[in-house]
Write a protein that holds these residues in place. Structure first.
Motif, PDB file in Angstrom:
ATOM      1  N   VAL A   1       0.849  -1.191   0.000  1.00  0.00           N
ATOM      2  CA  VAL A   1       0.000   0.000   0.000  1.00  0.00           C
ATOM      3  C   VAL A   1       0.886   1.242   0.000  1.00  0.00           C
ATOM      4  O   VAL A   1       1.861   1.330   0.752  1.00  0.00           O
ATOM      5  N   GLU A   2       0.550   2.203  -0.829  1.00  0.00           N
ATOM      6  CA  GLU A   2       1.358   3.419  -0.978  1.00  0.00           C
ATOM      7  C   GLU A   2       1.392   4.232   0.312  1.00  0.00           C
ATOM      8  O   GLU A   2       0.372   4.434   0.962  1.00  0.00           O
ATOM      9  N   ARG A   3       2.601   4.698   0.672  1.00  0.00           N
ATOM     10  CA  ARG A   3       2.746   5.604   1.818  1.00  0.00           C
ATOM     11  C   ARG A   3       2.313   7.010   1.413  1.00  0.00           C
ATOM     12  O   ARG A   3       2.601   7.462   0.317  1.00  0.00           O
ATOM     13  N   ARG A   4       1.674   7.680   2.348  1.00  0.00           N
ATOM     14  CA  ARG A   4       1.296   9.083   2.133  1.00  0.00           C
ATOM     15  C   ARG A   4       1.761   9.906   3.332  1.00  0.00           C
ATOM     16  O   ARG A   4       1.771   9.417   4.463  1.00  0.00           O
ATOM     17  N   PRO A   5       2.152  11.164   3.114  1.00  0.00           N
ATOM     18  CA  PRO A   5       2.616  11.989   4.236  1.00  0.00           C
ATOM     19  C   PRO A   5       1.479  12.312   5.193  1.00  0.00           C
ATOM     20  O   PRO A   5       0.320  12.430   4.802  1.00  0.00           O
ATOM     21  N   TRP A   6       1.838  12.452   6.468  1.00  0.00           N
ATOM     22  CA  TRP A   6       0.868  12.881   7.458  1.00  0.00           C
ATOM     23  C   TRP A   6       0.388  14.289   7.140  1.00  0.00           C
ATOM     24  O   TRP A   6       1.067  15.058   6.446  1.00  0.00           O
ATOM     25  N   ARG A   7      -0.758  14.624   7.701  1.00  0.00           N
ATOM     26  CA  ARG A   7      -1.304  15.966   7.521  1.00  0.00           C
ATOM     27  C   ARG A   7      -0.306  17.030   7.977  1.00  0.00           C
ATOM     28  O   ARG A   7      -0.199  18.091   7.358  1.00  0.00           O
ATOM     29  N   ASN A   8       0.459  16.744   9.044  1.00  0.00           N
ATOM     30  CA  ASN A   8       1.428  17.740   9.548  1.00  0.00           C
ATOM     31  C   ASN A   8       2.807  17.577   8.925  1.00  0.00           C
ATOM     32  O   ASN A   8       3.734  18.323   9.267  1.00  0.00           O
ATOM     33  N   GLY A   9       2.993  16.616   8.020  1.00  0.00           N
ATOM     34  CA  GLY A   9       4.255  16.440   7.314  1.00  0.00           C
ATOM     35  C   GLY A   9       5.366  15.799   8.122  1.00  0.00           C
ATOM     36  O   GLY A   9       6.494  15.695   7.644  1.00  0.00           O
ATOM     37  N   LEU A  10       5.081  15.313   9.348  1.00  0.00           N
ATOM     38  CA  LEU A  10       6.133  14.792  10.223  1.00  0.00           C
ATOM     39  C   LEU A  10       6.279  13.274  10.169  1.00  0.00           C
ATOM     40  O   LEU A  10       7.104  12.710  10.890  1.00  0.00           O
ATOM     41  N   GLY A  11       5.519  12.616   9.329  1.00  0.00           N
ATOM     42  CA  GLY A  11       5.625  11.163   9.218  1.00  0.00           C
ATOM     43  C   GLY A  11       4.872  10.693   7.991  1.00  0.00           C
ATOM     44  O   GLY A  11       4.453  11.499   7.145  1.00  0.00           O
TER      45      GLY A  11
ATOM     46  N   TRP B   1     -15.114   5.744   9.699  1.00  0.00           N
ATOM     47  CA  TRP B   1     -13.890   5.258  10.325  1.00  0.00           C
ATOM     48  C   TRP B   1     -12.793   5.073   9.287  1.00  0.00           C
ATOM     49  O   TRP B   1     -13.051   4.973   8.085  1.00  0.00           O
ATOM     50  N   ARG B   2     -11.559   5.027   9.780  1.00  0.00           N
ATOM     51  CA  ARG B   2     -10.397   4.817   8.914  1.00  0.00           C
ATOM     52  C   ARG B   2      -9.371   3.964   9.644  1.00  0.00           C
ATOM     53  O   ARG B   2      -9.100   4.175  10.827  1.00  0.00           O
ATOM     54  N   LEU B   3      -8.788   3.001   8.919  1.00  0.00           N
ATOM     55  CA  LEU B   3      -7.740   2.148   9.462  1.00  0.00           C
ATOM     56  C   LEU B   3      -6.478   2.412   8.669  1.00  0.00           C
ATOM     57  O   LEU B   3      -6.493   2.397   7.431  1.00  0.00           O
ATOM     58  N   SER B   4      -5.363   2.676   9.381  1.00  0.00           N
ATOM     59  CA  SER B   4      -4.119   3.002   8.690  1.00  0.00           C
ATOM     60  C   SER B   4      -2.928   2.408   9.438  1.00  0.00           C
ATOM     61  O   SER B   4      -3.041   1.963  10.580  1.00  0.00           O
ATOM     62  N   LEU B   5      -1.792   2.404   8.757  1.00  0.00           N
ATOM     63  CA  LEU B   5      -0.556   1.872   9.318  1.00  0.00           C
ATOM     64  C   LEU B   5       0.518   2.945   9.206  1.00  0.00           C
ATOM     65  O   LEU B   5       0.915   3.318   8.097  1.00  0.00           O
ATOM     66  N   ALA B   6       0.961   3.478  10.350  1.00  0.00           N
ATOM     67  CA  ALA B   6       1.930   4.574  10.373  1.00  0.00           C
ATOM     68  C   ALA B   6       3.341   4.048  10.590  1.00  0.00           C
ATOM     69  O   ALA B   6       3.548   3.074  11.315  1.00  0.00           O
ATOM     70  N   ASP B   7       4.317   4.704   9.958  1.00  0.00           N
ATOM     71  CA  ASP B   7       5.732   4.404  10.152  1.00  0.00           C
ATOM     72  C   ASP B   7       6.315   5.418  11.123  1.00  0.00           C
ATOM     73  O   ASP B   7       6.301   6.621  10.845  1.00  0.00           O
ATOM     74  N   ILE B   8       6.821   4.945  12.256  1.00  0.00           N
ATOM     75  CA  ILE B   8       7.448   5.824  13.254  1.00  0.00           C
ATOM     76  C   ILE B   8       8.943   5.542  13.253  1.00  0.00           C
ATOM     77  O   ILE B   8       9.374   4.447  13.632  1.00  0.00           O
TER      78      ILE B   8
END
Length: 197
Positions: free
Chosen positions: A18-28, A40-47
């Motif tokens: 699944v394509e990565r997209r930038p966070w709304r604040n641009g920090l991840g 609802w929304r289900l997502s997978l964040a990279d920290i």
């Protein structure tokens, strides 16, 4: 990605595709895995480093680490929480929240967001055998092991998911999950159906 036009058949998504997209604040960055009819929304964040989360007024959030090192989260004025192993944290989407990996590497956080007041939840579980799917269950993320899903009356159409894959569930009537030493995260959103696959 294993897609089907049959609404009664589960769909399996390899989350790494699944394509990565930038966070709304641009920090991840994040991968949007699914959305639903009730908002609802289900997502997978990279920290990868200490960062602040975007704020989402009007939404409630649930987060759990599904791969990589644990993370320390600070949410509003609450004490720091270490998100690791079987920990699921829930919090107001409008609250200031930060996350910091406790060691090197990338932490993948599975995140569910739903309108405030929705009795949704993420539940971590170990499955070794069959269980019926509840009407509230919309998806299952596999941490390790193997998970099968299908309708008891069907002789074909069973789907299989393994570590790092998400199973989106179709028609719940008669649907059974069978785990083979599987650890997973069960995603429940009452009164909703998946609107995007």
């Amino acid at each position: 990605m294993n897609r089907t036009n049959d609404p009664a058949t589960p769909t399996v998504i390899a989350t790494g595709d699944v394509e990565r997209r930038p966070w709304r604040n641009g920090l991840g960055s994040t991968r949007e895995l699914a959305t639903g009819s009730t908002g609802w929304r289900l997502s997978l964040a990279d920290i990868t480093t200490a960062c602040a989360f975007s704020r989402f007024p009007g939404l409630w959030r649930w987060s759990t680490a599904v791969a990589g090192p644990s993370v320390e989260m600070v949410i509003g004025d609450r004490d720091a929480i270490t998100v690791a192993d079987d920990v699921v944290v829930d919090y107001d989407g409008e609250a200031p929240a930060t996350a910091r990996p406790t060691s090197g590497g990338v932490t993948h956080l599975l995140n569910l967001m739903a309108p405030m007041g929705t009795p949704a939840r993420l539940t971590r579980a170990r499955l070794d055998g069959p269980i019926p799917v509840t009407a509230d269950t919309v998806a299952v993320f596999v941490l390790d092991g193997t998970l099968l899903a299908g309708h008891q009356q069907a002789t074909a159409g069973h789907q299989q998911a393994t570590a790092g894959q998400l199973m989106l569930l179709g028609n719940h009537d008669g649907l059974t999950l069978t785990g083979h030493d599987a650890r997973c995260v069960i995603v429940e959103v009452p009164g909703s159906r998946i609107s995007r696959r």
